[in-house]
Design a protein around this motif. Sequence first.
Motif, PDB file in Angstrom:
ATOM      1  N   VAL A   1      -9.284  46.449   2.351  1.00  0.00           N
ATOM      2  CA  VAL A   1      -8.723  46.208   0.884  1.00  0.00           C
ATOM      3  C   VAL A   1      -8.977  44.346   0.190  1.00  0.00           C
ATOM      4  N   GLY A   2      -9.540  44.887  -0.763  1.00  0.00           N
ATOM      5  CA  GLY A   2      -9.802  43.714  -1.696  1.00  0.00           C
ATOM      6  C   GLY A   2      -9.287  43.650  -3.121  1.00  0.00           C
ATOM      7  N   TYR A   3      -9.425  43.170  -4.231  1.00  0.00           N
ATOM      8  CA  TYR A   3      -9.108  41.853  -5.256  1.00  0.00           C
ATOM      9  C   TYR A   3      -9.432  41.921  -6.296  1.00  0.00           C
ATOM     10  N   VAL A   4      -8.950  42.502  -7.632  1.00  0.00           N
ATOM     11  CA  VAL A   4      -9.645  41.928  -8.950  1.00  0.00           C
ATOM     12  C   VAL A   4      -8.664  41.428  -9.775  1.00  0.00           C
ATOM     13  N   LEU A   5      -8.825  41.042 -11.342  1.00  0.00           N
ATOM     14  CA  LEU A   5      -8.050  40.836 -12.188  1.00  0.00           C
ATOM     15  C   LEU A   5      -8.188  42.751 -12.350  1.00  0.00           C
TER      16      LEU A   5
ATOM     17  N   VAL B   1       4.637  24.998  -8.438  1.00  0.00           N
ATOM     18  CA  VAL B   1       4.394  24.879  -7.701  1.00  0.00           C
ATOM     19  C   VAL B   1       3.361  26.178  -8.319  1.00  0.00           C
ATOM     20  N   ALA B   2       4.945  27.557  -8.313  1.00  0.00           N
ATOM     21  CA  ALA B   2       4.207  28.827  -8.265  1.00  0.00           C
ATOM     22  C   ALA B   2       3.607  29.396  -9.696  1.00  0.00           C
ATOM     23  N   GLU B   3       3.508  28.232 -10.779  1.00  0.00           N
ATOM     24  CA  GLU B   3       3.121  28.408 -11.372  1.00  0.00           C
ATOM     25  C   GLU B   3       1.581  28.472 -11.255  1.00  0.00           C
ATOM     26  N   ALA B   4       1.074  27.362 -10.917  1.00  0.00           N
ATOM     27  CA  ALA B   4       0.206  26.402 -10.340  1.00  0.00           C
ATOM     28  C   ALA B   4      -0.919  27.299  -9.599  1.00  0.00           C
ATOM     29  N   GLN B   5       0.047  27.371  -8.379  1.00  0.00           N
ATOM     30  CA  GLN B   5      -0.501  28.861  -7.872  1.00  0.00           C
ATOM     31  C   GLN B   5      -1.519  30.003  -8.614  1.00  0.00           C
ATOM     32  N   SER B   6      -0.554  30.310  -9.251  1.00  0.00           N
ATOM     33  CA  SER B   6      -0.988  32.032  -9.813  1.00  0.00           C
ATOM     34  C   SER B   6      -2.299  31.594 -10.848  1.00  0.00           C
ATOM     35  N   GLU B   7      -2.147  29.766 -11.458  1.00  0.00           N
ATOM     36  CA  GLU B   7      -3.030  30.298 -12.385  1.00  0.00           C
ATOM     37  C   GLU B   7      -4.453  29.985 -11.350  1.00  0.00           C
ATOM     38  N   LEU B   8      -4.544  28.998 -10.586  1.00  0.00           N
ATOM     39  CA  LEU B   8      -5.468  28.355  -9.776  1.00  0.00           C
ATOM     40  C   LEU B   8      -6.380  30.170  -8.972  1.00  0.00           C
ATOM     41  N   VAL B   9      -5.763  30.372  -8.646  1.00  0.00           N
ATOM     42  CA  VAL B   9      -5.679  32.066  -8.177  1.00  0.00           C
ATOM     43  C   VAL B   9      -5.950  33.277  -8.870  1.00  0.00           C
TER      44      VAL B   9
ATOM     45  N   ARG C   1      -7.950  31.993 -11.690  1.00  0.00           N
ATOM     46  CA  ARG C   1      -9.388  31.617 -12.145  1.00  0.00           C
ATOM     47  C   ARG C   1     -10.280  31.857 -10.907  1.00  0.00           C
ATOM     48  N   TRP C   2     -10.312  32.166  -9.827  1.00  0.00           N
ATOM     49  CA  TRP C   2     -10.977  32.093  -8.651  1.00  0.00           C
ATOM     50  C   TRP C   2     -10.747  33.867  -8.229  1.00  0.00           C
ATOM     51  N   LEU C   3     -10.293  34.838  -8.551  1.00  0.00           N
ATOM     52  CA  LEU C   3     -10.339  35.829  -8.651  1.00  0.00           C
ATOM     53  C   LEU C   3     -11.366  36.146 -10.298  1.00  0.00           C
ATOM     54  N   ALA C   4     -11.551  35.712 -10.766  1.00  0.00           N
ATOM     55  CA  ALA C   4     -11.963  36.001 -12.000  1.00  0.00           C
ATOM     56  C   ALA C   4     -13.525  35.521 -11.605  1.00  0.00           C
ATOM     57  N   ALA C   5     -13.868  34.155 -11.241  1.00  0.00           N
ATOM     58  CA  ALA C   5     -14.865  33.624 -10.559  1.00  0.00           C
ATOM     59  C   ALA C   5     -15.469  34.677  -8.991  1.00  0.00           C
ATOM     60  N   CYS C   6     -14.415  35.162  -7.988  1.00  0.00           N
ATOM     61  CA  CYS C   6     -15.264  36.071  -6.557  1.00  0.00           C
ATOM     62  C   CYS C   6     -14.717  37.110  -6.521  1.00  0.00           C
ATOM     63  N   GLY C   7     -13.952  37.578  -7.594  1.00  0.00           N
ATOM     64  CA  GLY C   7     -13.424  39.046  -6.651  1.00  0.00           C
ATOM     65  C   GLY C   7     -14.402  40.409  -7.251  1.00  0.00           C
ATOM     66  N   PRO C   8     -14.619  40.394  -6.583  1.00  0.00           N
ATOM     67  CA  PRO C   8     -13.323  41.074  -5.345  1.00  0.00           C
ATOM     68  C   PRO C   8     -12.990  40.810  -3.660  1.00  0.00           C
ATOM     69  N   ALA C   9     -12.599  40.457  -3.782  1.00  0.00           N
ATOM     70  CA  ALA C   9     -12.433  39.295  -2.343  1.00  0.00           C
ATOM     71  C   ALA C   9     -11.301  39.569  -1.579  1.00  0.00           C
TER      72      ALA C   9
ATOM     73  N   ALA D   1       2.070  38.017  -8.999  1.00  0.00           N
ATOM     74  CA  ALA D   1       1.985  37.377 -10.012  1.00  0.00           C
ATOM     75  C   ALA D   1       1.161  37.121 -10.814  1.00  0.00           C
ATOM     76  N   VAL D   2      -0.424  37.186 -10.724  1.00  0.00           N
ATOM     77  CA  VAL D   2      -1.701  37.917 -11.500  1.00  0.00           C
ATOM     78  C   VAL D   2      -1.849  38.737 -11.598  1.00  0.00           C
ATOM     79  N   GLY D   3      -1.360  39.986 -10.864  1.00  0.00           N
ATOM     80  CA  GLY D   3      -0.979  41.427 -11.212  1.00  0.00           C
ATOM     81  C   GLY D   3      -2.439  41.883 -10.920  1.00  0.00           C
ATOM     82  N   ALA D   4      -3.210  41.218  -9.453  1.00  0.00           N
ATOM     83  CA  ALA D   4      -4.070  41.136  -9.213  1.00  0.00           C
ATOM     84  C   ALA D   4      -4.002  43.429  -9.023  1.00  0.00           C
TER      85      ALA D   4
END
Length: 394
Positions: A270-274, A218-226, A228-236, A258-261
């Motif tokens: 405060v927002g986040y980007v990769l 679960v944790a691995e899947a959640q970090s991967e989804l985040v 991908r989402w930040l790559a598409a929608c960051g900063p958010a 986990a993704v080092g945002a």
Amino acid sequence: MTGQLRYIEVAERRARLAVGQRLAGAARADSPEEVAESLVALHGTDPASVFLAVGTRLADAAKTVPETERALYEDRTLVRMHGMRHTVFVFATGLVPVVHASTGLTVAARARAALIKDMAKAGAPDAEWLAEVEASALAALARRGEATAVELAQDEPRLREQFVYAAGKSYEGVHTVSSRLWRVLGVEGRVVRGRPLGSWTSTQFRWAVAPPSPELPVAEAQSELVRRWLAACGPATEADLKWWTGWKVTDVRAALKAVGAVTVSVDEGVGYVLADAVEPVGAVEPWAALLPGLDPTAMGWQERDWYCPPELRSALFDRSGNIGPTVWWDGRIVGGWAQRPDGEIAWRLLDTEGVGREARTAIEAEAARLHSWVGPTRVTPRFRTPLERELAAA
């Protein structure tokens, strides 16, 4: 980062949106798969919105229907299934195990528990009976390959069993085991929606057994989804991500870590980007777009003031928060559109600030482009909004 956070102003956010969401002319995609990969998820509650979202972003819009049908129903490189917030989306097939482990397992457990509870309250057969019917129905589906719920009820008549839902309440109704069970199996990732019975706008579809998919932690899947989402929608913001995923805030924060945002500053706080997306992004050429209801860009963030003026929302959203068809100019929503009975694409500006002759010409060109590939097909959004109704009837 140390010291003062880098501020990403609205103009830069809109430039990032133009490229990341495949909306600027130079950023358009060559295939539906590229569109889905870039946007992470296409809202699939209204089947037509998937095709309209793809068509807006394809370099060759004439390919929209045949190529999207190929991806969905022949090559299966795209899959329509339940995901975040118990909502139907279209994902690239490779993302299916990520969505299932990060989100689907929790949603599925709630959906199955609710079905068993509702049946028990109504005096319907128990969970053991339901398991027998389920196994029989899945075997019938495997034999057929693809089938409608009505066809499968011919093979397994117990699917027609009815029970009263919410007895005594204002929303009391009669449910069939079939209508609820296939939904649960879909959320569990055991079946997927196949080819519709009618055209690409049809809401009636066939079911198919889901292809094998690896199980992820679960944790691995959640970090991967985040990621991908930040790559598409960051900063958010954290609030954006919590809303989009439907997760607990602790899960959101763990995935961001986990993704080092990297934290940045946006107008909302405060927002986040990769880490590889911290550097400034330059301006892009002005662009126009006509996006459908429930488009993933329009619905991508919870905090939308930077691209959707608050005063426009009463005309563009329904009472449940679903956005209707929108007109965009250079990174912000400036109006809405609708298709009239004769096929004409009608649009209206609601925000004229900075929308001059160049913008109007570009919007007209996008309306003509949309009309050219939609052709004689009539498209009515599943969730209708005040401006869409008015324009469609005019």
